[in-house]
Design an enzyme around this catalytic site. Structure first.
Site, PDB file in Angstrom:
ATOM      1  CB  CYS A   1      16.795  -4.521  -5.658  1.00  0.00           C
ATOM      2  SG  CYS A   1      17.549  -5.874  -4.782  1.00  0.00           S
TER       3      CYS A   1
ATOM      4  NE  ARG B   1      -4.046   0.087   1.552  1.00  0.00           N
ATOM      5  CZ  ARG B   1      -4.096   1.306   2.045  1.00  0.00           C
ATOM      6  NH1 ARG B   1      -3.347   1.605   3.086  1.00  0.00           N
ATOM      7  NH2 ARG B   1      -4.876   2.208   1.532  1.00  0.00           N
TER       8      ARG B   1
HETATM    9  N1  LLP Z   1     -17.496  -3.201  -3.190  1.00  0.00           N
HETATM   10  C1  LLP Z   1     -16.816  -3.174  -4.345  1.00  0.00           C
HETATM   11  C2  LLP Z   1     -17.513  -3.420  -5.601  1.00  0.00           C
HETATM   12  C3  LLP Z   1     -15.431  -2.903  -4.334  1.00  0.00           C
HETATM   13  O1  LLP Z   1     -14.762  -2.873  -5.495  1.00  0.00           O
HETATM   14  C4  LLP Z   1     -14.772  -2.668  -3.102  1.00  0.00           C
HETATM   15  C5  LLP Z   1     -13.337  -2.367  -3.071  1.00  0.00           C
HETATM   16  C6  LLP Z   1     -15.525  -2.732  -1.920  1.00  0.00           C
HETATM   17  C7  LLP Z   1     -16.891  -2.993  -1.999  1.00  0.00           C
HETATM   18  C8  LLP Z   1     -14.917  -2.529  -0.558  1.00  0.00           C
HETATM   19  O2  LLP Z   1     -14.423  -1.248  -0.389  1.00  0.00           O
HETATM   20  P1  LLP Z   1     -13.891  -0.793   1.062  1.00  0.00           P
HETATM   21  O3  LLP Z   1     -15.072  -0.763   2.009  1.00  0.00           O
HETATM   22  O4  LLP Z   1     -12.894  -1.788   1.499  1.00  0.00           O
HETATM   23  O5  LLP Z   1     -13.308   0.532   0.840  1.00  0.00           O
HETATM   24  N2  LLP Z   1      -6.370  -2.019  -2.591  1.00  0.00           N
HETATM   25  C9  LLP Z   1      -6.871  -0.699  -2.249  1.00  0.00           C
HETATM   26  C10 LLP Z   1      -8.378  -0.696  -2.096  1.00  0.00           C
HETATM   27  C11 LLP Z   1      -9.108  -1.179  -3.326  1.00  0.00           C
HETATM   28  C12 LLP Z   1     -10.590  -1.253  -3.126  1.00  0.00           C
HETATM   29  C13 LLP Z   1     -11.218  -2.011  -4.239  1.00  0.00           C
HETATM   30  N3  LLP Z   1     -12.636  -2.186  -4.114  1.00  0.00           N
HETATM   31  C14 LLP Z   1      -6.162  -0.208  -0.985  1.00  0.00           C
HETATM   32  O6  LLP Z   1      -5.295  -0.911  -0.472  1.00  0.00           O
HETATM   33  O7  LLP Z   1      -6.466   0.887  -0.525  1.00  0.00           O
END
Ligand code: LLP
Length: 423
Positions: free
Chosen positions: A347, A315
């Site tokens: 690296c 992240r």
């Molecule tokens: N619903 C859908 C359709 C989604 O694509 C996502 C997350 C969620 C729910 C859940 O979202 P949350 O409540 O967790 O914000 N890898 C990134 C975050 C990517 C989120 C992708 N979609 C990070 O590390 O910040």
């Protein structure tokens, strides 16, 4: 709120001393608090008691079987985006009729598999996807329950453009103005039962005016769809609720404030409500514990080189995301604080966990904890530099359990195969 705190000057997860866990499993490792996971579900249910949504936990945030089993026991459903996640959710005991299937690129195989399991709903993201789901349903003598993910063209004002999804230029959802026409088409299809409407405008949203605007637009559209004679059963406000990552920054609005918004927009609308939170449930329930290897004094810069790296927690590298980092030995007031970059052994200059952090003098063998790593941490890890995936540990009171062991390098190598002509 979470269950990681200093007890007698050492960082504990619930009633487990992290130094003891490190001795037994080695470093780095992810450590989760089962009490924090459970608490977050309770907080959400309490905050949203006016609309009583089904919590479809976004499995992508943390998909370990232990985590999913805990959430299944708490009554959660799941938001999944692949056949693999569906299989994980079912294996952990989340009932199919509480599972929604999101994602822009569902394959025929995935659609057929989900149909065979009778999931609650497909969240459709485009017209070609509607056609495929109808065709696959007809081929399999099934009817697919569907919702359209509406792109409300609202700026989610997230920390990084890579996690914003609700603007026209993003690949997600169907165009707001075309949606009614799509509902009318879908309603006439033999393989389709129209059942819902949904949105998900982005992640780590800390300015709730974006939710307010998007919910308003979604509800307006739902009312138009119902007025046109189509029976909707549910509305799904997606995920994206932001959480505190930074002790120095004022915390984001609370789930209660999200609940107030949902209640306001649901006035006069008699639909079941769904939400898809991931980070809110998992984020503060996990930390990454890592050991210092060297302290290196550069020209005007000081580096703490630790045994965790960008392959373990990507992240900071990918989104320039901030995670608070604290020593496992509680800093004493009189200790001198030093400004350091906490970096991994990989690296690449982008391999850092934190830049310009104030830490007490931490030396070789000392442990530090990267906080708020329960969501999008282990699930986004990889084996770059042939670094094995690190263990995940779940704590329950004074007990802990290794819920995924450290990967063995031999097993990583054994996945490769050298063709005969090279031998
Ligand atoms: N619903 C859908 C359709 C989604 O694509 C996502 C997350 C969620 C729910 C859940 O979202 P949350 O409540 O967790 O914000 N890898 C990134 C975050 C990517 C989120 C992708 N979609 C990070 O590390 O910040």
């Amino acid at each position: 709120m979470h269950h990681f705190s200093y007890q007698n000057h050492v960082l504990f997860a619930e009633d487990c001393n992290l130094k003891e866990i490190a001795k037994q499993v080695g470093t780095p490792f992810y450590c989760y608090s089962s009490a924090t996971f459970a608490h977050h579900v309770d907080v959400l249910n309490d905050a949203l008691s006016a609309t009583k949504p089904l919590i479809c936990y976004a499995v992508k945030a943390n998909s370990n079987q232990a985590v999913l089993s805990l959430l299944a026991k708490k009554g959660c459903g799941a938001d999944i985006v692949s056949q693999g996640e569906l299989m994980r959710a079912l294996a952990a005991g989340i009932p199919a009729n509480k599972i929604v299937f999101s994602g822009v690129g569902k394959t025929d195989e995935e659609i057929a598999f989900a149909l065979s399991k009778d999931i609650l709903c497909f969240n459709i993201e485009s017209e070609p996807e509607l056609d495929r789901i109808n065709a696959v349903a007809l081929d399999n003598d099934k009817k697919a329950h569907v919702s359209f993910r509406i792109n409300p063209d609202v700026d989610a004002k997230t920390i990084n453009r890579k996690i914003a999804t609700g603007k026209k230029e993003n690949k997600f959802g169907v165009d707001y103005d075309a949606a009614l026409g799509l509902y009318q088409r879908a309603d006439k299809m033999d393989g389709i039962i129209v059942s819902g409407i949904d949105m998900h405008i982005g992640s780590q949203i800390t300015d709730f005016s974006s939710f307010d605007e998007a919910m308003g637009r979604l509800v307006d559209l739902a009312k138009q769809i119902i007025a046109s004679g189509i029976a909707l059963k549910h509305i799904d406000f997606g995920g994206g609720i932001g959480i505190p990552y930074h002790h120095d920054v004022s915390p984001p609005p609370t789930p209660k404030e999200f609940g107030v918004l949902m209640e306001k927009h649901m006035q006069g609308l008699d639909l079941d409500v769904l939400i898809e939170p991931g980070r809110l449930i998992a984020g503060n329930a996990g930390i990454l514990v890592t050991e210092a290897i060297f302290h290196k004094q550069g020209d005007g810069k000081s580096f703490l080189i630790v045994d965790a790296a960008m392959n373990d927690l990507i992240r900071p590298t990918l989104y320039e995301a901030h995670h608070d980092i604290i020593p496992v030995d509680e800093p004493q007031d009189e200790e001198m604080m030093h400004n350091v970059d906490i970096v991994g052994p990989i690296c690449e200059s982008g391999d850092y966990l934190g830049e310009n952090r104030s830490l007490p003098k931490v030396g070789r063998g000392d442990l530090i904890a990267v906080l708020t790593a329960g969501a999008y941490g282990a699930v986004q890890s990889g084996t770059y530099n042939t670094r094995p995936l690190v263990p995940e540990v779940m704590v329950h009171g004074d007990q802990f359990h290794v819920i995924r062991p450290r990967q063995e390098v031999e097993k990583i190598i054994a996945l490769d195969s050298v063709p005969d002509w090279l031998k």
